[in-house]
Design a protein around this motif. Structure first.
Motif: not given
Length: 498
Positions: A256-264
Motif C-alpha cells: 500500500n505504498f505508492s509514488r516511491i520511484p525506483i532507481v536501478v
C-alpha cells in the motif's frame, strides 16, 4: 518573515524540484577490486571523456571524492556492508560518518545520495534488524547538517527478495522480510527518497533455463507477436528490464505504498565467462548496454509507471579482476583501465547516441514469403506504417516484389517507433543496415535526401534530458533564464527586506 521572503524560498524550492525531475540518466558503478586501478584523477578524466554525469562509489573514498570536486558529476557514496552494523547501533557513529564522508566534501563535490550497504537482506541477513536504524541515524545526521534536502538515503536490493517476478502484476516481496521491507518503504516515503534496485536480466535469463528469449534479456525490443504479456493487466513487455522494474513497483504497491520511484543502481552484462557461461560474451554485453542506454533515453517508465523514467547505473566501469567467483564476475567492465572501451559503446545519454537517421530496417533477402507477407500486412495495418509510396503508381511500387515492399514498410515503422520501443524484427524477416536503400525517386524514411513522407529526425539527448533541438529543452532553457534572472533581481533587493 515577510510574504516576500516566503515567496523567494518557494521559488528556490521550485527550482530544485524542477531540475531534479528534468529527465532520465545513465550512471556508472566504480568498483575498486582492480589490478592497476588508475588514480582518482585519471578515473575522473575518464568519466569526463565519456560524458558521464552520475557515478556510484561502493565506498566513500576520500581520493575519489576530492577528485570529483567541482566537476558537477552527481555522486552516490556508499556505506559498506561492514559499516552497517556499527552505524545501526550508534547515532553518534552515523553522525561521525556523515561529517567525515559527506559534509566535509559538499557542496564542491556534488553528493546526492547515500547507498546504505548492498543487498543487505540477502547477503548479510543477520544485519536486517539494524538496517533501518542505520538509515534513520544517517538521515538525522543529514538533517543536523542541513543536507537532508540535497542528499537522499536508501539501500539497494537484489531481485532475490521477489521470489516470482513474472508476471509482474502478481509479484510480491518474500514474506520473510515483511516487517523490515515495510519499515524501509515507510522510511523512503517519509524522506521523499527512492527505492534502489539491482536488476540483472543476465542472471534472470540464466536462471530461467531458456524460458525467455535471449533478445528479451538483452533488451532488444521484440515485435508485438513476441512480447511477453501480463495476463492480468494485458501490459506488453518487450524487454526484461521493464518487467523486473514493474515487478518491483507491484511488490511495493502490495504494501500500500505508492509514488516511491525506483532507481536501478546496478545492471549490466558480463563480456567474458567460463566454459559453463556461454552467454557471457562481448557481443551480448555490447547489445545489452547499448540497448539499456537507448531504453533510458526514451525518458519513460515501465508499462505500469510510464510517467516515472528509468534511471540506471551500469555495472561497471572497469573489470574487477580481483573479485572471487566464476570467470564472469571479473569481466563486467565496459572500459579497460587505460580508458579504451571493451566493445563499441557510448556511455552517455547524449548526442553520442547512435544516429538512427543513418540506420535503416529492411527485409532480409530470401526470406520466407508467408512471413514476409504477414510482416508487411502488420506494418501497414496495426504498425501504422505509411505505405502509400508502395501502392501502384507511386514512387516505391517498382520493383513490384514482396521483399521491396516489405523493406519500405518495415523501415517506415522502425524509423517512427524505435524511440518508443519499436524493433526491426518482424518475425525474424528483417535486419538493420547503414546503407541507404533509397533509389531513384523512391526515398526511404530516414534518408538524408528523403523527398516523400516525413524525414525522421531522432531526438538528441543531453545529460539530463532532451537537447536544445527539442521543444522540451527549449521550455527548460527559457525557464532556467527566467528563474536565474528573477533570483538575481531578488537577491539585489534582499538586503532591504525586513
Amino acid at each position: 518573515m515577510t510574504n516576500f521572503k516566503i515567496w523567494i524560498q518557494a521559488l528556490i524550492l521550485f527550482c530544485g524540484v524542477f531540475f531534479n525531475s528534468a529527465g532520465a540518466f545513465i550512471g556508472i558503478n566504480i568498483g575498486t577490486e582492480v589490478s592497476n586501478l588508475p588514480s582518482a584523477a585519471d578515473i575522473v578524466a575518464i568519466l569526463k571523456a565519456q560524458k558521464l554525469t552520475h557515478v556510484r562509489l561502493f565506498d566513500a573514498d576520500s581520493h575519489m571524492l576530492n577528485a570529483l570536486s567541482n566537476t558537477g558529476i552527481e555522486v552516490m557514496v556508499s556505506v559498506t556492508n561492514e559499516e552497517v552494523l556499527g552505524l545501526g547501533e550508534s547515532a553518534s557513529a552515523a553522525a561521525a560518518w556523515i561529517n567525515k564522508n559527506v559534509a566535509a566534501y559538499v557542496p564542491s563535490t556534488n553528493i546526492t545520495a547515500i547507498s546504505v550497504g548492498s543487498e543487505v537482506l540477502t547477503s548479510i541477513p543477520n544485519a536486517a534488524p539494524i538496517l533501518v536504524p542505520a538509515m534513520n541515524y544517517l538521515y538525522k545526521a543529514l538533517v543536523a547538517s542541513n543536507l537532508n534536502h540535497l542528499i537522499k538515503v536508501s539501500t539497494p536490493h537484489s531481485m532475490d527478495i521477489i521470489p516470482r517476478a513474472f508476471p509482474p502484476s502478481t509479484a510480491t516481496f518474500n514474506t520473510t522480510w515483511n516487517s523490515t521491507i515495510f519499515l524501509i518503504l515507510q522510511f523512503l516515503k517519509n524522506t521523499n527518497s527512492f527505492y534502489m534496485l539491482n536488476a540483472y536480466p543476465y542472471y534472470e535469463y540464466v536462471k530461467s533455463g531458456g524460458i525467455f528469449p535471449l533478445d528479451y534479456a538483452l533488451l532488444q525490443p521484440l515485435s508485438s507477436v513476441k512480447q511477453i504479456v501480463d495476463p492480468n493487466t494485458l501490459f506488453r513487455y518487450d524487454n526484461m528490464l521493464d518487467a523486473l522494474v514493474d515487478a518491483t513497483y507491484y511488490s511495493i504497491a502490495a504494501f500500500n505504498f505508492s509514488r516511491i520511484p525506483i532507481v536501478v543502481t546496478e545492471t549490466g552484462w558480463p563480456w567474458f565467462g567460463g566454459a559453463n557461461e556461454p552467454d557471457a560474451t562481448a557481443q551480448n554485453a555490447e547489445a545489452y548496454n547499448n540497448n539499456l542506454i537507448r531504453r533510458v533515453s526514451n525518458d519513460s517508465g515501465p508499462p505500469s509507471q510510464q510517467a516515472i523514467p528509468i534511471n540506471a547505473y551500469i555495472y561497471e566501469l572497469f573489470n574487477e579482476d580481483q573479485r572471487p567467483g566464476p570467470v564472469s564476475e571479473k569481466n563486467w567492465g565496459v572500459l579497460f583501465t587505460n580508458g579504451t572501451t571493451v566493445y563499441d559503446i557510448s556511455l552517455s545519454v547524449s548526442d553520442d547516441l547512435p544516429n538512427f537517421s543513418s540506420v535503416f530496417c529492411i527485409a532480409k533477402p530470401g526470406g520466407d514469403e508467408r512471413l514476409l507477407r504477414d510482416g508487411l500486412n502488420w506494418a501497414c495495418g496495426a504498425g501504422r506504417s505509411d505505405c502509400r509510396a508502395i501502392q501502384q503508381g507511386q514512387p516505391c511500387y517498382f520493383p513490384d516484389t514482396l521483399q521491396n515492399h516489405a523493406s519500405y514498410a518495415y523501415n517506415d515503422y522502425y524509423q517512427k517507433k524505435w524511440n518508443s520501443g519499436g524493433t526491426c524484427d518482424f518475425g525474424g524477416t528483417a535486419t538493420t543496415t547503414t546503407v541507404d536503400p533509397s533509389y531513384g525517386s523512391c526515398r526511404f524514411t530516414g534518408s538524408s535526401n528523403a523527398s516523400t513522407g516525413a524525414v525522421f529526425q531522432p531526438p538528441a539527448f543531453g545529460p539530463i534530458g532532451p537537447s536544445s533541438g527539442s521543444s522540451k529543452n527549449l521550455v527548460h532553457s527559457v525557464l532556467v533564464v527566467v528563474m536565474i534572472s528573477t533570483l538575481f533581481l531578488l537577491n539585489m533587493n534582499l538586503r532591504n527586506i525586513p
